[in-house]
Design an enzyme around this catalytic site. Structure first.
Site, PDB file in Angstrom:
ATOM      1  CG  ASP A 124      27.208  47.960  49.396  1.00  0.00           C
ATOM      2  OD1 ASP A 124      27.560  47.437  48.319  1.00  0.00           O
ATOM      3  OD2 ASP A 124      27.454  49.137  49.696  1.00  0.00           O
ATOM      4  CE  LYS A 184      28.652  51.081  44.689  1.00  0.00           C
ATOM      5  NZ  LYS A 184      29.419  49.908  45.145  1.00  0.00           N
ATOM      6  CG  ASP A 187      31.752  49.056  42.311  1.00  0.00           C
ATOM      7  OD1 ASP A 187      32.817  49.200  41.684  1.00  0.00           O
ATOM      8  OD2 ASP A 187      31.584  49.467  43.472  1.00  0.00           O
ATOM      9  CE  LYS A 216      35.938  49.968  43.521  1.00  0.00           C
ATOM     10  NZ  LYS A 216      34.693  49.424  44.102  1.00  0.00           N
ATOM     11  CG  LEU A 217      36.423  44.202  35.150  1.00  0.00           C
ATOM     12  CD1 LEU A 217      36.112  43.866  33.690  1.00  0.00           C
ATOM     13  CD2 LEU A 217      36.225  42.981  36.018  1.00  0.00           C
ATOM     14  CG  HIS A 218      43.919  46.335  38.119  1.00  0.00           C
ATOM     15  ND1 HIS A 218      44.397  47.035  39.201  1.00  0.00           N
ATOM     16  CD2 HIS A 218      44.944  46.318  37.228  1.00  0.00           C
ATOM     17  CE1 HIS A 218      45.649  47.427  38.984  1.00  0.00           C
ATOM     18  NE2 HIS A 218      45.993  46.988  37.791  1.00  0.00           N
ATOM     19  CG  ASP A 219      44.036  39.959  35.136  1.00  0.00           C
ATOM     20  OD1 ASP A 219      45.197  39.782  34.710  1.00  0.00           O
ATOM     21  OD2 ASP A 219      43.437  39.108  35.827  1.00  0.00           O
ATOM     22  CB  ILE A 220      47.233  40.860  31.339  1.00  0.00           C
ATOM     23  CG1 ILE A 220      46.395  39.600  31.147  1.00  0.00           C
ATOM     24  CG2 ILE A 220      48.349  40.622  32.343  1.00  0.00           C
ATOM     25  CD1 ILE A 220      47.170  38.445  30.504  1.00  0.00           C
ATOM     26  N   PRO A 221      45.685  43.159  29.684  1.00  0.00           N
ATOM     27  CG  PRO A 221      46.762  44.803  28.415  1.00  0.00           C
ATOM     28  CD  PRO A 221      47.021  43.745  29.457  1.00  0.00           C
ATOM     29  CB  THR A 226      42.667  38.761  31.580  1.00  0.00           C
ATOM     30  OG1 THR A 226      43.694  37.828  31.286  1.00  0.00           O
ATOM     31  CG2 THR A 226      41.721  38.171  32.598  1.00  0.00           C
ATOM     32  CB  THR A 278      37.949  57.064  49.227  1.00  0.00           C
ATOM     33  OG1 THR A 278      37.086  55.949  49.167  1.00  0.00           O
ATOM     34  CG2 THR A 278      37.514  58.083  48.210  1.00  0.00           C
ATOM     35  N   GLY A 282      24.476  54.322  49.902  1.00  0.00           N
ATOM     36  CA  GLY A 282      24.144  52.997  50.425  1.00  0.00           C
ATOM     37  C   GLY A 282      23.364  53.091  51.717  1.00  0.00           C
ATOM     38  NE  ARG A 283      27.524  52.138  55.101  1.00  0.00           N
ATOM     39  CZ  ARG A 283      28.795  52.295  55.474  1.00  0.00           C
ATOM     40  NH1 ARG A 283      29.216  51.753  56.605  1.00  0.00           N
ATOM     41  NH2 ARG A 283      29.620  52.961  54.719  1.00  0.00           N
TER      42      ARG A 283
HETATM   43  O1  C5P Z   1      26.820  52.969  52.584  1.00  0.00           O
HETATM   44  P1  C5P Z   1      27.591  53.986  51.798  1.00  0.00           P
HETATM   45  O2  C5P Z   1      26.732  55.157  51.337  1.00  0.00           O
HETATM   46  O3  C5P Z   1      28.839  54.442  52.508  1.00  0.00           O
HETATM   47  O4  C5P Z   1      28.028  53.200  50.488  1.00  0.00           O
HETATM   48  C1  C5P Z   1      28.861  53.763  49.499  1.00  0.00           C
HETATM   49  C2  C5P Z   1      29.117  52.761  48.410  1.00  0.00           C
HETATM   50  O5  C5P Z   1      30.067  53.321  47.504  1.00  0.00           O
HETATM   51  C3  C5P Z   1      29.713  51.436  48.886  1.00  0.00           C
HETATM   52  O6  C5P Z   1      29.238  50.419  47.996  1.00  0.00           O
HETATM   53  C4  C5P Z   1      31.190  51.645  48.724  1.00  0.00           C
HETATM   54  O7  C5P Z   1      31.879  50.444  48.531  1.00  0.00           O
HETATM   55  C5  C5P Z   1      31.231  52.505  47.463  1.00  0.00           C
HETATM   56  N1  C5P Z   1      32.440  53.316  47.303  1.00  0.00           N
HETATM   57  C6  C5P Z   1      32.855  54.252  48.237  1.00  0.00           C
HETATM   58  N2  C5P Z   1      34.000  54.980  48.015  1.00  0.00           N
HETATM   59  C7  C5P Z   1      34.712  54.794  46.900  1.00  0.00           C
HETATM   60  C8  C5P Z   1      34.309  53.866  45.941  1.00  0.00           C
HETATM   61  C9  C5P Z   1      33.156  53.132  46.170  1.00  0.00           C
HETATM   62  O8  C5P Z   1      32.198  54.437  49.247  1.00  0.00           O
HETATM   63  N3  C5P Z   1      35.778  55.541  46.685  1.00  0.00           N
END
Ligand code: C5P
Length: 232
Positions: free
Chosen positions: A10, A31, A58, A60-65, A67, A116, A209-210
């Site tokens: 990220d 990712k 990542d 997250k596609l979401h549109d008409i079939p 597209t 989430t 990530g972090r």
């Molecule tokens: O830094 P961190 O470990 O929180 O990063 C988690 C990654 O997973 C981020 O890219 C976040 O957008 C993604 N993610 C998430 N929860 C979800 C879906 C994706 O934390 N339900």
């Protein structure tokens, strides 16, 4: 595909991303999300691929079939390893997406069930999902739909993995963010689990990530988290 850790890159620029990757000699699974992809475009994918890393794109596609079908065919050229779709796009969208994705051998497809960030209250009041269905039941139902449409798995909380695997099947992939080692702060994540707990719950891949990207020693943090997840 084996279990492992997917690092969420990220970062907001190509330079920061490549500087981070320079710290690693081994092949990683990373990712790439909307922030970096929309800023840097397909070129960042090609650069990371040329370094032999695996990529979960990542978007997250979401549109008409139609597209989503065309968008999927465009993504096939990027030669990534995982792409994903909002299950809320429905059966027809998921089915045509999957049939396009199947043109590339080995490409995995994941469904996003409920974000989430969506609370149970908002799910009922804003998205108008009937009060009779809890958030957990909705997530399981979305996972079943993803399976019926041929997707490889879902992105979900590690805490949801046992009930999803029980309802949908053990071989249905569960890729789980919200992972925090005991020694690391939760940041903005609410329901977190440790890498060890994610393994016990049956996650196939953890997304981290972090705890790695913000670490003073990313290589050490990655190795510790990945070993804990793999039980080594
Ligand atoms: O830094 P961190 O470990 O929180 O990063 C988690 C990654 O997973 C981020 O890219 C976040 O957008 C993604 N993610 C998430 N929860 C979800 C879906 C994706 O934390 N339900």
């Amino acid at each position: 595909m084996n279990k492992g850790t997917i690092i969420a890159l990220d970062f907001d620029s190509r330079d920061k991303t490549l500087e981070f990757l320079d710290k690693f000699d081994e092949q990683l699974f990373v990712k790439i999300g909307m922030e970096l992809f929309y800023r840097e475009g397909p070129e960042i994918i090609r650069e990371i691929k040329s370094r032999k890393h695996k990529i979960f794109l990542d978007l997250k596609l979401h549109d008409i079939p139609n597209t989503v079908k065309k968008a999927t065919l465009s993504l096939l050229n990027l030669d990534v390893d995982i792409i994903n779709y909002h299950v809320a796009g429905g059966r027809e969208m998921l089915s045509v997406a999957q049939s396009s994705a199947s043109e590339k051998e080995g490409l995995l497809t994941l469904g996003v069930t409920m974000l989430t960030s969506t609370s149970e209250e908002s799910m009922h009041e804003d998205i108008l999902i009937d009060e009779d269905y809890s958030l957990k039941e909705t997530v399981i139902s979305y996972a079943k739909l993803a399976k019926e449409c041929g997707l490889s798995g879902v992105v979900c909380s590690a805490l949801e993995v046992p009930s999803i695997k029980k309802s949908v099947g053990e071989d249905f992939l569960c890729v789980t963010p919200g992972i925090r080692p005991l020694t690391y702060a939760k940041d903005d994540q609410k329901r977190v689990v440790t890498p060890e707990k994610a393994r016990e719950l049956g996650s196939d891949f953890i997304v981290v990530g972090r705890p790695i990207t913000h670490s003073e020693d990313p290589l050490k943090a990655y190795n510790e988290i990945n070993r804990e997840f793999l039980g080594e």
